[in-house]
Scaffold this active site. Structure first.
Site, PDB file in Angstrom:
ATOM      1  N   THR A 198       0.909  -1.121   0.162  1.00 11.50           N
ATOM      2  CA  THR A 198      -0.006   0.294   0.011  1.00 11.50           C
ATOM      3  C   THR A 198       0.718   1.246  -0.166  1.00 11.50           C
ATOM      4  OG1 THR A 198      -1.956  -0.890   1.412  1.00 11.50           O
ATOM      5  CG2 THR A 198      -1.292   1.517   1.460  1.00 11.50           C
ATOM      6  N   ARG A 226     -12.987  -9.145  -1.528  1.00 14.97           N
ATOM      7  CA  ARG A 226     -12.452  -8.574  -0.287  1.00 14.97           C
ATOM      8  C   ARG A 226     -12.035  -7.017  -0.380  1.00 14.97           C
ATOM      9  NH1 ARG A 226      -7.443  -6.462   1.654  1.00 14.97           N
ATOM     10  NH2 ARG A 226      -7.051  -6.840   3.631  1.00 14.97           N
ATOM     11  N   GLY A 228      -9.964  -4.295   2.003  1.00 15.92           N
ATOM     12  CA  GLY A 228      -9.320  -4.070   3.031  1.00 15.92           C
ATOM     13  C   GLY A 228      -9.580  -2.598   3.770  1.00 15.92           C
ATOM     14  N   GLY A 252      -5.138  -5.162   6.933  1.00  9.38           N
ATOM     15  CA  GLY A 252      -6.439  -4.325   6.600  1.00  9.38           C
ATOM     16  C   GLY A 252      -7.404  -4.737   7.757  1.00  9.38           C
TER      17      GLY A 252
HETATM   18  C1  SD4 Z   1      -5.035  -4.205   2.921  1.00  6.94           C
HETATM   19  N1  SD4 Z   1      -3.961  -2.541   4.182  1.00  6.94           N
HETATM   20  O1  SD4 Z   1      -5.702  -4.203   1.891  1.00  6.94           O
HETATM   21  C2  SD4 Z   1      -3.604  -3.192   2.967  1.00  6.94           C
HETATM   22  C3  SD4 Z   1      -2.561  -3.703   2.388  1.00  6.94           C
HETATM   23  C4  SD4 Z   1      -1.477  -3.185   3.121  1.00  6.94           C
HETATM   24  O2  SD4 Z   1       0.713  -2.690   2.903  1.00  6.94           O
HETATM   25  O3  SD4 Z   1      -1.321  -2.029   3.349  1.00  6.94           O
HETATM   26  N2  SD4 Z   1      -0.296  -3.555   2.674  1.00  6.94           N
HETATM   27  O4  SD4 Z   1      -5.290  -4.640   3.896  1.00  6.94           O
END
Ligand code: SD4
Length: 338
Positions: A198, A226, A228, A252
């Site tokens: 992310t 899904r 997040g 997430g």
């Molecule tokens: C998620 N928070 O889809 C995101 C993934 C993430 O660094 O932050 N990865 O859950």
């Protein structure tokens, strides 16, 4: 007995008092810092993203433009798990989550968006041109196309295709802690078994205006549909111009269950520094997870209305990129589980 008119008058006066009175124990924040732009973003991918943001912040531009342009750099890099180059869900389809929030409580968000190169810009368009905050799936794509965003081919990047073929051998859903940190990817910045990534970015411009953005392809090999924390206002991102801004990265589901970014902002409202607020939010997740805390990574970044920044992670390995000049600096974050 007081008349209804008197009662209404008295109530209105009481409410007006409430609106201006600080809550018990809450320090009134000093006036926003002016003249010192700052941008903070997650992971080392944030270095390039910050450079993109600084092109706007440096010459005195608007924080909202900076956080959009900054994370667009990462979306376009297509090198791991942000944007269309990211790993697909378990059905082999890349679905993107993104959001953006300005200094006036305006926000926009898209989730499970397919075949659009810059989901953060779709989120901004939604914020600016519709009465809604969030669009998902086919509706988000329909809106994007109607707004002139190109529909890209429904195909995986060569690296994502390799990663997906590798994943299909076991079909196990097991996100890898800190896989976002490209230096630890076994096969370099692309092609490794990345499960999630992310970029989240917070910025304050020279006029003291705060904004934030967040964009991701989410957990690689996730269940179809899904979503997040990243596109969820209050979980992956929150901006309160009177207090500060916060954003999350990592698992997430565990950020959503305690409204992560909003919690960090509320802790800053109660007088915590950005770092102390991030630490307390992380500690809350650790307490909720108990023995399972060691199996996940979660981290927050925060920026208060005075331009002070901070971060805190659950585990070692989280880094963030900070810019107060045109040269971004990568920092290793403090963490809880030693
Ligand atoms: C998620 N928070 O889809 C995101 C993934 C993430 O660094 O932050 N990865 O859950």
């Amino acid at each position: 007995m007081p008349s209804r008119r008197k009662f209404l008058h008295a109530s209105a006066a009481g409410l007006a008092g409430l609106a201006t009175a600080p809550l018990a124990g809450a320090a009134l924040p000093p006036a926003p810092a002016q003249g010192r732009p700052v941008v903070i973003s997650t992971w080392d991918a944030g270095l390039n993203a910050n450079r993109g943001a600084w092109k706007i912040l440096g010459p005195g531009g608007y924080a909202l433009d900076a956080v959009e342009a900054g994370v667009m750099v990462t979306e376009a890099e297509q090198n791991c798990c942000v944007g269309l180059g990211g790993n697909p869900d378990r059905d082999g389809i890349v679905t993107l989550d993104a959001c953006i929030m300005d200094d006036k409580y305006n926000c926009g968000s898209v989730a499970a968006l397919e075949r659009i190169r810059h989901p953060v810009s779709v989120a901004r368009r939604l914020m600016e041109r519709t009465p809604h905050v969030m669009l998902v799936g086919a509706g988000a794509q329909q809106f994007a196309v109607a707004q002139g965003f190109a529909l890209e081919p429904a195909q995986l990047s060569p690296d994502a295709e390799k990663a997906y073929a590798e994943w299909l051998k076991t079909s196990q859903y097991k996100p890898i802690i800190n896989i976002e940190n490209s230096k630890i990817r076994p096969t370099g910045p692309v092609g490794g078994p990345q499960n999630h990534d992310t970029i989240a970015m917070l910025a304050m411009d020279a006029q003291g205006r705060l904004s934030g953005s967040c964009t991701t392809s989410g957990m690689g090999f996730k269940m179809r549909g899904r979503v997040g924390d990243s596109p969820i206002i209050g979980a992956g991102l929150f901006v309160d111009p009177t207090v500060g801004a916060a954003a999350a990265t990592g698992q997430g589901e565990d950020v959503i269950r305690m409204a992560g970014a909003h919690t960090v902002v509320e802790l800053m409202r109660q007088g915590r520094s950005p770092q102390a607020a991030c630490r307390e939010a992380v500690a809350r997740i650790a307490a909720i997870k108990g023995a399972q805390a060691k199996d996940i990574q979660v981290a927050f970044i925060a920026l208060n209305a005075q331009g002070e920044s901070g971060s805190f992670a659950l585990q070692k390995g989280f880094s963030y990129s900070l810019s107060t000049t045109d040269t971004p600096v990568l920092h290793a974050s403090e963490f809880l589980l030693k």
